[in-house]
Design a protein around this motif. Structure first.
Motif, PDB file in Angstrom:
ATOM      1  N   ARG A 159       0.746  -0.770  -0.124  1.00 49.95           N
ATOM      2  CA  ARG A 159      -0.272   0.005  -0.056  1.00 49.95           C
ATOM      3  C   ARG A 159       1.207   1.261   0.323  1.00 49.95           C
ATOM      4  NH1 ARG A 159      -5.312  -0.709   1.117  1.00 49.95           N
ATOM      5  NH2 ARG A 159      -6.056  -2.666   0.125  1.00 49.95           N
ATOM      6  N   GLN A 160       2.086   1.359  -1.125  1.00 45.67           N
ATOM      7  CA  GLN A 160       2.708   3.025  -1.196  1.00 45.67           C
ATOM      8  C   GLN A 160       2.371   3.686  -1.667  1.00 45.67           C
ATOM      9  OE1 GLN A 160       6.554   0.789  -2.210  1.00 45.67           O
ATOM     10  NE2 GLN A 160       5.871   1.012  -4.424  1.00 45.67           N
ATOM     11  N   ALA A 161       0.868   2.611  -2.488  1.00 46.40           N
ATOM     12  CA  ALA A 161       0.328   3.776  -3.229  1.00 46.40           C
ATOM     13  C   ALA A 161      -0.687   4.197  -2.531  1.00 46.40           C
ATOM     14  CB  ALA A 161      -0.484   3.208  -4.661  1.00 46.40           C
ATOM     15  N   ARG A 164      -3.898   6.826   0.116  1.00 44.15           N
ATOM     16  CA  ARG A 164      -4.603   7.498   0.533  1.00 44.15           C
ATOM     17  C   ARG A 164      -3.111   8.485   1.235  1.00 44.15           C
ATOM     18  NH1 ARG A 164      -9.399   5.385   2.573  1.00 44.15           N
ATOM     19  NH2 ARG A 164      -7.836   3.541   3.135  1.00 44.15           N
ATOM     20  N   SER A 178      -4.583 -12.240   2.582  1.00 45.09           N
ATOM     21  CA  SER A 178      -5.015 -11.442   3.977  1.00 45.09           C
ATOM     22  C   SER A 178      -5.183 -11.875   5.203  1.00 45.09           C
ATOM     23  CB  SER A 178      -5.115  -9.932   3.715  1.00 45.09           C
ATOM     24  OG  SER A 178      -4.901  -9.441   2.602  1.00 45.09           O
ATOM     25  N   HIS A 204       2.053  -5.381   7.844  1.00 42.74           N
ATOM     26  CA  HIS A 204       1.143  -4.725   6.951  1.00 42.74           C
ATOM     27  C   HIS A 204       1.251  -4.197   5.790  1.00 42.74           C
ATOM     28  CE1 HIS A 204      -3.629  -6.060   6.539  1.00 42.74           C
ATOM     29  NE2 HIS A 204      -3.045  -6.355   5.500  1.00 42.74           N
ATOM     30  N   TYR A 263      -1.660  11.158  -4.322  1.00 42.05           N
ATOM     31  CA  TYR A 263      -2.939   9.990  -5.104  1.00 42.05           C
ATOM     32  C   TYR A 263      -3.726  10.649  -5.063  1.00 42.05           C
ATOM     33  CZ  TYR A 263      -5.843   6.108  -4.954  1.00 42.05           C
ATOM     34  OH  TYR A 263      -6.404   5.043  -4.096  1.00 42.05           O
ATOM     35  N   ASP A 313      -6.679  -3.435  -7.967  1.00 37.33           N
ATOM     36  CA  ASP A 313      -6.836  -3.871  -6.075  1.00 37.33           C
ATOM     37  C   ASP A 313      -7.230  -5.383  -6.619  1.00 37.33           C
ATOM     38  OD1 ASP A 313      -8.247  -2.913  -3.555  1.00 37.33           O
ATOM     39  OD2 ASP A 313      -9.375  -4.744  -4.334  1.00 37.33           O
ATOM     40  N   ARG A 333      -6.953  10.216  -7.659  1.00 36.05           N
ATOM     41  CA  ARG A 333      -7.991   9.811  -8.131  1.00 36.05           C
ATOM     42  C   ARG A 333      -9.538  10.999  -7.388  1.00 36.05           C
ATOM     43  NH1 ARG A 333      -9.081   5.969  -4.992  1.00 36.05           N
ATOM     44  NH2 ARG A 333     -11.293   6.631  -5.314  1.00 36.05           N
ATOM     45  N   GLY A 363     -13.631   4.030   3.123  1.00 41.61           N
ATOM     46  CA  GLY A 363     -13.792   4.259   4.161  1.00 41.61           C
ATOM     47  C   GLY A 363     -14.460   2.110   4.576  1.00 41.61           C
TER      48      GLY A 363
HETATM   49  C1  LIG Z   1      -7.554  -6.911   1.660  1.00 38.91           C
HETATM   50  C2  LIG Z   1      -7.282  -6.282   0.425  1.00 38.91           C
HETATM   51  C3  LIG Z   1      -7.641  -5.080  -0.138  1.00 38.91           C
HETATM   52  N1  LIG Z   1      -7.296  -4.728  -1.503  1.00 38.91           N
HETATM   53  C4  LIG Z   1      -5.898  -5.081  -1.617  1.00 38.91           C
HETATM   54  C5  LIG Z   1      -5.744  -6.725  -0.158  1.00 38.91           C
HETATM   55  C6  LIG Z   1      -4.413  -7.260   0.263  1.00 38.91           C
HETATM   56  C7  LIG Z   1      -3.543  -6.152   1.120  1.00 38.91           C
HETATM   57  C8  LIG Z   1      -3.993  -5.990   2.344  1.00 38.91           C
HETATM   58  O1  LIG Z   1      -4.263  -6.835   3.376  1.00 38.91           O
HETATM   59  O2  LIG Z   1      -4.191  -4.894   2.663  1.00 38.91           O
HETATM   60  C9  LIG Z   1      -4.583  -5.540  -2.361  1.00 38.91           C
HETATM   61  C10 LIG Z   1      -4.054  -3.630  -2.474  1.00 38.91           C
HETATM   62  N2  LIG Z   1      -5.443  -2.845  -2.971  1.00 38.91           N
HETATM   63  C11 LIG Z   1      -4.508  -2.131  -3.364  1.00 38.91           C
HETATM   64  C12 LIG Z   1      -3.190  -2.753  -3.846  1.00 38.91           C
HETATM   65  C13 LIG Z   1      -2.306  -1.705  -4.976  1.00 38.91           C
HETATM   66  C14 LIG Z   1      -1.198  -0.704  -4.472  1.00 38.91           C
HETATM   67  C15 LIG Z   1      -0.133  -0.871  -3.543  1.00 38.91           C
HETATM   68  O3  LIG Z   1      -0.184  -1.921  -1.712  1.00 38.91           O
HETATM   69  O4  LIG Z   1       0.315   0.461  -3.091  1.00 38.91           O
HETATM   70  C16 LIG Z   1      -2.940  -4.196  -3.406  1.00 38.91           C
HETATM   71  C17 LIG Z   1      -1.831  -4.357  -3.105  1.00 38.91           C
HETATM   72  C18 LIG Z   1      -5.156  -0.390  -3.808  1.00 38.91           C
HETATM   73  C19 LIG Z   1      -6.313  -0.155  -2.994  1.00 38.91           C
HETATM   74  N3  LIG Z   1      -7.224  -0.383  -2.416  1.00 38.91           N
HETATM   75  C20 LIG Z   1      -8.137   0.833  -1.988  1.00 38.91           C
HETATM   76  C21 LIG Z   1      -7.895   1.396  -1.540  1.00 38.91           C
HETATM   77  C22 LIG Z   1      -7.885   2.569  -0.873  1.00 38.91           C
HETATM   78  C23 LIG Z   1      -9.025   3.285  -2.293  1.00 38.91           C
HETATM   79  C24 LIG Z   1      -9.204   5.346  -2.293  1.00 38.91           C
HETATM   80  O5  LIG Z   1      -8.335   5.616  -2.189  1.00 38.91           O
HETATM   81  O6  LIG Z   1      -9.751   5.113  -1.233  1.00 38.91           O
HETATM   82  C25 LIG Z   1      -6.399   1.622  -2.100  1.00 38.91           C
HETATM   83  C26 LIG Z   1      -5.003   2.678  -2.738  1.00 38.91           C
HETATM   84  C27 LIG Z   1      -9.559   0.046  -0.842  1.00 38.91           C
HETATM   85  C28 LIG Z   1      -9.586  -1.480  -0.744  1.00 38.91           C
HETATM   86  N4  LIG Z   1      -9.250  -2.175  -1.475  1.00 38.91           N
HETATM   87  C29 LIG Z   1      -9.312  -3.628  -0.430  1.00 38.91           C
HETATM   88  C30 LIG Z   1     -10.396  -2.965   1.274  1.00 38.91           C
HETATM   89  C31 LIG Z   1      -9.872  -3.750   2.334  1.00 38.91           C
HETATM   90  C32 LIG Z   1      -9.812  -1.723   0.557  1.00 38.91           C
HETATM   91  C33 LIG Z   1      -9.837  -0.610   1.545  1.00 38.91           C
HETATM   92  C34 LIG Z   1     -10.777   0.052   1.896  1.00 38.91           C
HETATM   93  C35 LIG Z   1     -11.065   1.544   2.593  1.00 38.91           C
HETATM   94  O7  LIG Z   1     -10.530   1.993   3.973  1.00 38.91           O
HETATM   95  O8  LIG Z   1     -11.951   2.676   2.284  1.00 38.91           O
HETATM   96  C36 LIG Z   1      -9.237  -4.684  -0.070  1.00 38.91           C
END
Ligand SMILES: Cc1c2[nH]c(c1CCC(=O)O)Cc1[nH]c(c(CCC(=O)O)c1C)Cc1[nH]c(c(CCC(=O)O)c1C)Cc1[nH]c(c(C)c1CCC(=O)O)C2
Length: 359
Positions: A42-44, A46, A224, A338, A51, A91, A55, A108
């Motif tokens: 999640r280096q990319a 919020r 995860s 994580h 970013y 994602d 977005r 969220g």
């Molecule tokens: C369980 C899981 C998901 N997505 C992902 C996982 C496995 C990794 C982990 O355990 O964290 C994987 C994921 N999701 C995203 C990435 C990409 C790049 C990175 O790691 O930098 C990766 C590798 C972007 C994202 N995926 C998401 C965001 C946030 C979107 C936003 O900007 O609102 C990003 C950058 C959304 C997402 N997608 C998911 C969740 C639980 C959420 C968060 C929801 C929130 O709290 O708002 C499902």
């Protein structure tokens, strides 16, 4: 569109021969004199103001299908923090969306499905994983080609979600703390569960393969939530399908990272699913992992994300220890235990990368 993206030159061999990729392949000895390698899950996202700006006005899953935007967002943390790899901005739910499942990511909250899987009829109705699906992956291939071209000598890490984690969103319909319905399905209806898990392995495996064929130099399978399972349950109902997903890239000669939160009690099983590198969360000591895993296995991790909010002194001391301990592995890549929390001060990450590179 003026640039013929599909005619970009093939991915730089420098990326595939980078220190980070060699370390993930368990070939750390070849690059022992080079600075430690580091990237962050999640280096990319919020934590970066650029970013949030990029977005604005576009939903999460929509943005994952816009190749120029994906490239920009993937590159943002590489430019800012000087990490040693990009992680493809996408994602684990994107394959579902491309297969035609009604899914969204609510800010969220996380992934939400309009029609959760509740019956045999729901599983019978899953779309086939066929040429139509593989054609729908084209925006992913395009985004990877553009991104690897821009990254040049730095590798791109591709990824997908593992069958258990993705299926748990499909069955629960939304994020769940204990995945009770999913874990119940495994034992109550093992054959139905197997069909669902195999379907996810196929859509996620194809998604992973598309990324590597288009230029990604390593992959990570995110399971995860696998840490909520006992090892015996994991081995019986989950491992075969995670292996099936990773099998999609086995012939492509890229290192395979396998990560799950809280999987310290079953590291060998995580490795047996087909990993070259086992991702560790902050609770598993690196020396314990090295001792438990077969010789030649690389490890990744495992700085506690809470340290991003602690003192710099505490953070650097932990980072130095992690680098030191990792030197005894066949390969070690520094990461968090994580993902980067959205509240993280980006400067903390930039300074941490510089400190790690000085070790
Ligand atoms: C369980 C899981 C998901 N997505 C992902 C996982 C496995 C990794 C982990 O355990 O964290 C994987 C994921 N999701 C995203 C990435 C990409 C790049 C990175 O790691 O930098 C990766 C590798 C972007 C994202 N995926 C998401 C965001 C946030 C979107 C936003 O900007 O609102 C990003 C950058 C959304 C997402 N997608 C998911 C969740 C639980 C959420 C968060 C929801 C929130 O709290 O708002 C499902």
């Amino acid at each position: 569109m003026s640039t013929p993206h599909s005619e970009l030159p093939p991915v730089s061999s420098a990326a595939r021969e980078s220190a980070l990729v060699k370390r993930l392949a368990g070939r750390g000895a070849e690059v022992a004199s080079e600075p430690p390698s580091v990237w962050f899950m999640r280096q990319a996202g919020r934590s970066l103001p650029e970013y949030r700006k990029a977005r604005e006005g576009t939903s999460m899953l929509e943005s994952c299908l816009m190749p120029e935007l994906v490239t920009e967002i993937t590159l943002q943390p590489v430019r800012r923090h000087k990490v040693d790899a990009g992680i493809f901005f996408s994602d684990i739910m994107v394959p579902l969306k491309l297969a035609g499942i009604d899914v969204s990511i609510e800010p969220g909250t996380g992934p939400v499905l309009t029609h959760p899987i509740r019956s045999k009829a729901d599983i019978d109705a899953l779309p086939p994983v066929d040429d139509v699906y593989r054609a729908a992956l084209e925006p992913i291939r395009e985004a990877v080609r553009l991104t690897t071209h821009e990254l040049d000598k730095k590798p791109l890490i591709g990824f997908c979600g593992a069958p258990f984690t993705v299926a748990s969103y499909m069955v629960e319909g939304r994020p769940s703390r204990d995945h009770l319905r999913t874990r119940a399905l495994m034992t109550a209806e093992p054959e139905l569960w197997a069909r669902l898990a195999q379907w996810v392995a196929d859509i996620s495996g194809e998604f992973l393969r598309a990324q590597v064929e288009a230029g990604a130099s390593a992959v990570q399978l995110f399971d995860s939530w696998a840490g909520s399972l006992a090892e015996a349950t994991y081995r019986a109902h989950v491992l075969p399908f995670s292996r099936a997903a990773l099998d999609y890239v086995r012939d492509l000669d890229v290192p395979r990272i396998h990560f799950g939160v809280g999987t310290g009690h079953m590291l060998s099983a995580i490795h047996e699913a087909g990993a070259t590198t086992v991702g560790l969360d902050h609770r598993t000591p690196i020396p314990t992992a090295i001792e438990t895993l077969p010789a030649g296995t690389a490890v990744q991790g495992n700085l506690d994300p809470a340290l991003l909010f602690s003192s710099e002194e505490a953070r650097f001391a932990e980072a130095a220890r992690i680098v030191r301990e990792g030197r005894t592995a066949a390969g070690h890549v520094v990461n968090l235990g994580h993902g980067v929390p959205p509240e993280t001060d980006p400067q903390v990450l930039t300074d941490l990368v510089a400190f790690i590179h000085e070790q």
